[in-house]
Design an enzyme around this catalytic site. Structure first.
Site, PDB file in Angstrom:
ATOM      1  CG  ASP A  52      17.803 -10.519 -45.513  1.00  0.00           C
ATOM      2  OD1 ASP A  52      17.007 -10.628 -46.460  1.00  0.00           O
ATOM      3  OD2 ASP A  52      19.010 -10.227 -45.639  1.00  0.00           O
ATOM      4  CE1 TYR A 110      17.421  -2.172 -44.753  1.00  0.00           C
ATOM      5  CE2 TYR A 110      17.630  -0.923 -46.792  1.00  0.00           C
ATOM      6  CZ  TYR A 110      17.020  -1.912 -46.039  1.00  0.00           C
ATOM      7  OH  TYR A 110      16.008  -2.656 -46.589  1.00  0.00           O
TER       8      TYR A 110
END
Lengths: 258, 258
Positions: A52, A110
């Site tokens: 993103d 992540y």
């Protein structure tokens, strides 16, 4: 024609995410422009997945085709010379002709970074979610473990991803752990794949748990009843880092710094 | 009228240095605007010294007069609410009516950070001088010690500072040391005061020593023969941090994180 695989780090602050968008600065756009400059024609660059706007990467993996016979060491240097300083190619190597960084990825890791000091150091402001308010960190840690296993993560997917018919939202999370490092709370999650906004929504839900608004039963319910709850709230993009991507053909613990 | 002393950290990247300049973003300008918003009239903010464009501070000290009777804790919060996120007030307290952060400073400590990896991590790019080339680090370390003592630092002052007639360029450096921390070379210098560009010029000369272009004799000569050599080359601003300022009236090791 060669297939080149690169590992890259980027500071996502200045970019509208990974994917090319006309008229906007994107990581993919910068890379494609840099590779095209070497190849002398448009080149499309694939990655392990989109990130993103504002999300960072310590080791994203990407790949592209190349006719140019430039050695990989020189290619790495040439790319870093033309790329902006907030995108760095860390590694470049020859890959199998059919290598695809997304379809062949076996695991991704992540990390979400939450800053717990009353004042956010100015040098960290773009790389953490500053949350100085009361938080039950033990509950945060406990709830994070609930994500481990195979679940339908519909309740943690971006709203616009929910509408894609037919695509399974089941993902496997192998580890989902939290540790305190100095004044930071680090939420690290390793899994088979991640839906759009999934880690940010997981983090947001954990923050709600830490604030006392949600409990372990609420997290379990969100995993057991896909679609029964609106996703999120999503934690801000700037605290999220893609740490690495693993491929079945890679030797253990290489190339991503997991 | 109250005299308020604040300690602040800032990322100098987006600023044209400390000092107010019409039409340009400066640290002093941002602070004066923030304090004026609380006080309801223009307020002038003094500091321990100017920092150049792009130079950072972990603990700069500043002071201003205030009529407003807002408690210091609320003042700190109010300032951080209106200041941009790359400037943070870390501490605010009442000071003696005649407290002046520059004239009463007894010592200042700077650190210059050099990144030695072949590729500069994108997240550090604004906070280090990336120098991946061969460097004799032992010589760099050895030459750094030569700055210790009282010397005329004319050869390390900005060119435009050399012309100020009469002002002494003698400064005392109490410690000037270098250490390796991971992939970084950290040059830390503590002294009675610093001329404009002095630490950047010292660093630039040390880099020349490490590259083999200058040696210990050359450094000694620059300290012994003020004005005989052109200053520099100056190392880039982005690697420089003001770590802290000490005052005679402060308890030991407070408030700066030295």
């Amino acid at each position: 024609m060669r297939r080149i695989r690169i590992t890259l780090a980027y500071d996502g602050t200045a970019y509208h995410g990974w994917q090319v968008q006309p008229g906007l600065a994107t990581i993919q756009g910068c890379l494609e422009e840099a590779v095209a400059g070497i190849e002398g024609r448009p080149v499309s660059v694939d990655s392990s997945g989109r990130t993103d706007a504002g999300v960072h990467a310590e080791a994203q993996v990407a790949a592209f085709h190349l006719d140019n016979r430039i050695p990989v060491e020189n290619l790495l240097r040439a790319l870093n010379q033309v790329l902006p300083r907030d995108i760095r190619v860390l590694d470049a190597r020859e890959a199998a002709p059919d290598f695809h960084p997304r379809f062949q990825a076996a695991a991704k890791t992540y990390e979400y970074r939450i800053q717990r000091t009353p004042i956010c150091p100015p040098f960290d402001r773009l790389y953490v979610y500053h949350f100085p308010y009361p938080l039950d960190e033990e509950r945060f840690v406990r709830c994070a473990r609930l994500f481990e296993g195979s679940h339908d993560f519909t309740c943690f997917a971006a709203a616009d991803e929910k509408d894609a018919l037919g695509a399974s939202k089941v993902r496997t999370v192998w580890s989902s752990t939290v540790r305190r490092e100095g004044s930071r709370l680090l939420f690290r999650v390793r899994g088979s794949g991640f839906l759009k906004h999934m880690v940010r929504n997981m983090t947001g839900v954990l923050v709600e748990c830490g604030k006392g608004n949600l409990d372990e039963a609420a997290v379990r319910e969100r995993l057991a009843r896909p679609g029964a709850f609106l996703p999120g709230p999503a934690a801000p993009a700037r605290g999220l880092f893609l740490l690495g991507v693993e491929y079945p053909t890679d030797p253990p613990s290489s190339p991503a710094p997991l």
